[in-house]
Design a protein around this motif. Structure first.
Motif, PDB file in Angstrom:
ATOM      1  N   GLU A 287      56.631   4.271 -22.225  1.00  0.00           N
ATOM      2  CA  GLU A 287      55.965   3.349 -21.314  1.00  0.00           C
ATOM      3  C   GLU A 287      56.426   1.916 -21.529  1.00  0.00           C
ATOM      4  N   ARG A 288      56.509   1.184 -20.414  1.00  0.00           N
ATOM      5  CA  ARG A 288      56.839  -0.235 -20.445  1.00  0.00           C
ATOM      6  C   ARG A 288      55.785  -0.995 -19.672  1.00  0.00           C
ATOM      7  N   ASN A 289      55.798  -2.288 -19.828  1.00  0.00           N
ATOM      8  CA  ASN A 289      54.890  -3.147 -19.062  1.00  0.00           C
ATOM      9  C   ASN A 289      55.721  -4.296 -18.520  1.00  0.00           C
ATOM     10  N   ASP A 290      56.464  -4.008 -17.466  1.00  0.00           N
ATOM     11  CA  ASP A 290      57.434  -4.966 -16.963  1.00  0.00           C
ATOM     12  C   ASP A 290      57.617  -4.723 -15.474  1.00  0.00           C
ATOM     13  N   VAL A 291      58.331  -5.624 -14.809  1.00  0.00           N
ATOM     14  CA  VAL A 291      58.614  -5.455 -13.394  1.00  0.00           C
ATOM     15  C   VAL A 291      60.062  -5.807 -13.113  1.00  0.00           C
ATOM     16  N   VAL A 292      60.557  -5.322 -11.991  1.00  0.00           N
ATOM     17  CA  VAL A 292      61.859  -5.709 -11.466  1.00  0.00           C
ATOM     18  C   VAL A 292      61.613  -6.141 -10.024  1.00  0.00           C
ATOM     19  N   TYR A 293      62.400  -7.082  -9.536  1.00  0.00           N
ATOM     20  CA  TYR A 293      62.171  -7.604  -8.196  1.00  0.00           C
ATOM     21  C   TYR A 293      63.157  -7.019  -7.189  1.00  0.00           C
ATOM     22  N   VAL A 294      62.644  -6.700  -6.007  1.00  0.00           N
ATOM     23  CA  VAL A 294      63.469  -6.238  -4.889  1.00  0.00           C
ATOM     24  C   VAL A 294      63.090  -7.041  -3.649  1.00  0.00           C
ATOM     25  N   GLU A 295      63.931  -6.975  -2.625  1.00  0.00           N
ATOM     26  CA  GLU A 295      63.660  -7.714  -1.403  1.00  0.00           C
ATOM     27  C   GLU A 295      62.421  -7.149  -0.704  1.00  0.00           C
ATOM     28  N   ARG A 296      61.622  -8.047  -0.141  1.00  0.00           N
ATOM     29  CA  ARG A 296      60.403  -7.629   0.542  1.00  0.00           C
ATOM     30  C   ARG A 296      60.707  -6.648   1.679  1.00  0.00           C
ATOM     31  N   GLN A 297      61.792  -6.905   2.415  1.00  0.00           N
ATOM     32  CA  GLN A 297      62.156  -6.024   3.525  1.00  0.00           C
ATOM     33  C   GLN A 297      62.480  -4.614   3.018  1.00  0.00           C
ATOM     34  N   PHE A 298      63.148  -4.533   1.875  1.00  0.00           N
ATOM     35  CA  PHE A 298      63.476  -3.230   1.292  1.00  0.00           C
ATOM     36  C   PHE A 298      62.215  -2.473   0.878  1.00  0.00           C
ATOM     37  N   ALA A 299      61.195  -3.197   0.428  1.00  0.00           N
ATOM     38  CA  ALA A 299      59.974  -2.575  -0.085  1.00  0.00           C
ATOM     39  C   ALA A 299      58.986  -2.192   1.015  1.00  0.00           C
ATOM     40  N   GLU A 300      59.174  -2.703   2.226  1.00  0.00           N
ATOM     41  CA  GLU A 300      58.224  -2.436   3.306  1.00  0.00           C
ATOM     42  C   GLU A 300      58.115  -0.937   3.590  1.00  0.00           C
ATOM     43  N   ASN A 301      56.871  -0.484   3.760  1.00  0.00           N
ATOM     44  CA  ASN A 301      56.568   0.916   4.081  1.00  0.00           C
ATOM     45  C   ASN A 301      57.032   1.881   2.996  1.00  0.00           C
ATOM     46  N   ARG A 302      57.166   1.385   1.777  1.00  0.00           N
ATOM     47  CA  ARG A 302      57.533   2.218   0.651  1.00  0.00           C
ATOM     48  C   ARG A 302      56.542   2.007  -0.492  1.00  0.00           C
ATOM     49  N   ASP A 303      56.388   3.018  -1.317  1.00  0.00           N
ATOM     50  CA  ASP A 303      55.572   2.928  -2.526  1.00  0.00           C
ATOM     51  C   ASP A 303      56.532   3.049  -3.698  1.00  0.00           C
ATOM     52  N   LEU A 304      56.983   1.905  -4.206  1.00  0.00           N
ATOM     53  CA  LEU A 304      58.087   1.885  -5.152  1.00  0.00           C
ATOM     54  C   LEU A 304      57.625   1.822  -6.607  1.00  0.00           C
ATOM     55  N   ILE A 305      58.395   2.483  -7.444  1.00  0.00           N
ATOM     56  CA  ILE A 305      58.208   2.439  -8.885  1.00  0.00           C
ATOM     57  C   ILE A 305      59.594   2.532  -9.514  1.00  0.00           C
ATOM     58  N   ALA A 306      59.762   1.971 -10.696  1.00  0.00           N
ATOM     59  CA  ALA A 306      61.091   1.916 -11.315  1.00  0.00           C
ATOM     60  C   ALA A 306      61.088   2.586 -12.685  1.00  0.00           C
ATOM     61  N   PHE A 307      62.261   3.078 -13.069  1.00  0.00           N
ATOM     62  CA  PHE A 307      62.459   3.697 -14.383  1.00  0.00           C
ATOM     63  C   PHE A 307      63.821   3.269 -14.928  1.00  0.00           C
ATOM     64  N   THR A 308      63.915   3.124 -16.242  1.00  0.00           N
ATOM     65  CA  THR A 308      65.197   2.907 -16.898  1.00  0.00           C
ATOM     66  C   THR A 308      65.734   4.253 -17.368  1.00  0.00           C
ATOM     67  N   VAL A 309      67.000   4.523 -17.068  1.00  0.00           N
ATOM     68  CA  VAL A 309      67.597   5.833 -17.318  1.00  0.00           C
ATOM     69  C   VAL A 309      68.117   5.923 -18.748  1.00  0.00           C
ATOM     70  N   VAL A 310      67.857   7.065 -19.385  1.00  0.00           N
ATOM     71  CA  VAL A 310      68.383   7.363 -20.711  1.00  0.00           C
ATOM     72  C   VAL A 310      69.204   8.645 -20.611  1.00  0.00           C
ATOM     73  N   GLY A 311      70.508   8.566 -20.862  1.00  0.00           N
ATOM     74  CA  GLY A 311      71.361   9.742 -20.800  1.00  0.00           C
ATOM     75  C   GLY A 311      72.337   9.690 -19.636  1.00  0.00           C
ATOM     76  N   ASP A 312      73.333  10.593 -19.648  1.00  0.00           N
ATOM     77  CA  ASP A 312      74.413  10.572 -18.660  1.00  0.00           C
ATOM     78  C   ASP A 312      74.528  11.854 -17.846  1.00  0.00           C
ATOM     79  N   SER A 313      73.460  12.630 -17.740  1.00  0.00           N
ATOM     80  CA  SER A 313      73.565  13.882 -16.985  1.00  0.00           C
ATOM     81  C   SER A 313      73.786  13.652 -15.495  1.00  0.00           C
ATOM     82  N   MET A 314      73.496  12.436 -15.019  1.00  0.00           N
ATOM     83  CA  MET A 314      73.682  12.125 -13.594  1.00  0.00           C
ATOM     84  C   MET A 314      74.906  11.243 -13.354  1.00  0.00           C
TER      85      MET A 314
END
Length: 207
Positions: free
Chosen positions: A96-123
């Motif tokens: 768990e973290r307690n932080d935020v990242v910023y995105v453009e308001r237009q990109f976020a409209e009509n979306r329910d966004l959440i962010a994660f930091t990736v660990v590993g290279d399987s993707m």
């Protein structure tokens, strides 16, 4: 402070998680013995941006109008996206973290966004690779879309980022990633599809 129902600078300092001395220095404009104005640290500036729900660069230019780029006009409004923690591209994660990242308001409209930091290279493969250290922005309103990367919560509460396949199977985009437990994840191991990955923010330090 009125909008946050805080009556004193001390209350705001506690709310923002910033030392009271640092807040007082900002309010009073403390200078050194040579007359140079004492600027806040980057950590203080970031906490202040989170507390005020403002992009960090806007506060920087308000505090230091002489900073490079202060004369540029920013027309793009930004909104914060909560960073829930780390998600596994390999072994499952959720630190768990307690932080935020910023995105453009237009990109976020009509979306329910959440962010994660990736660990590993399987993707780390395919047309749109996701590398260790990258950050993924996930739309929780889109439960998943076949052949696109998603974040899923497994039944033992770990989280993974994988590619959704027909039949609800999750697999890895990196052909070199071989792990019998996490290369392919069957639907009966999935508790919930958190959402589809709609943006990947690359980690420049791993390039």
């Amino acid at each position: 402070m009125r909008q946050l129902n805080l009556s004193t600078v001390k209350d705001f300092a506690d709310y923002a998680g910033i030392g009271r001395t640092s807040i007082h220095d900002l309010v009073r404009g403390r200078t050194t013995t040579s007359g140079t104005w004492t600027k806040p640290s980057f950590d203080t500036l970031t906490k202040l941006a989170v507390a005020l729900d403002k992009p960090t660069h806007e506060l920087l230019y308000l505090i230091d109008p002489e900073a490079p780029g202060a004369n540029l006009v920013f027309d793009v409004q930004q909104v914060p996206v909560y960073i829930a923690g780390h998600v596994g591209a390999g072994p499952q994660q959720l630190w768990e973290r307690n932080d935020v990242v910023y995105v453009e308001r237009q990109f976020a409209e009509n979306r329910d966004l959440i962010a994660f930091t990736v660990v590993g290279d399987s993707m780390a493969g395919g047309r749109h690779p996701i590398h260790d250290g990258d950050m993924v922005i996930v739309d929780q309103r889109v439960g998943g879309e076949v052949n696109f990367p998603v974040v899923a919560r497994l039944k033992d509460d770990g989280h993974v980022v994988k590619r959704l396949r027909p039949g609800g199977i999750l697999d890895s985009a990196n052909p070199d990633f071989v792990d019998p437990d996490t290369s392919i994840i069957a639907p009966d191991r999935i508790a919930h599809l958190v959402g589809r990955v709609v943006r990947v923010i690359g980690n420049l330090t791993t390039a």
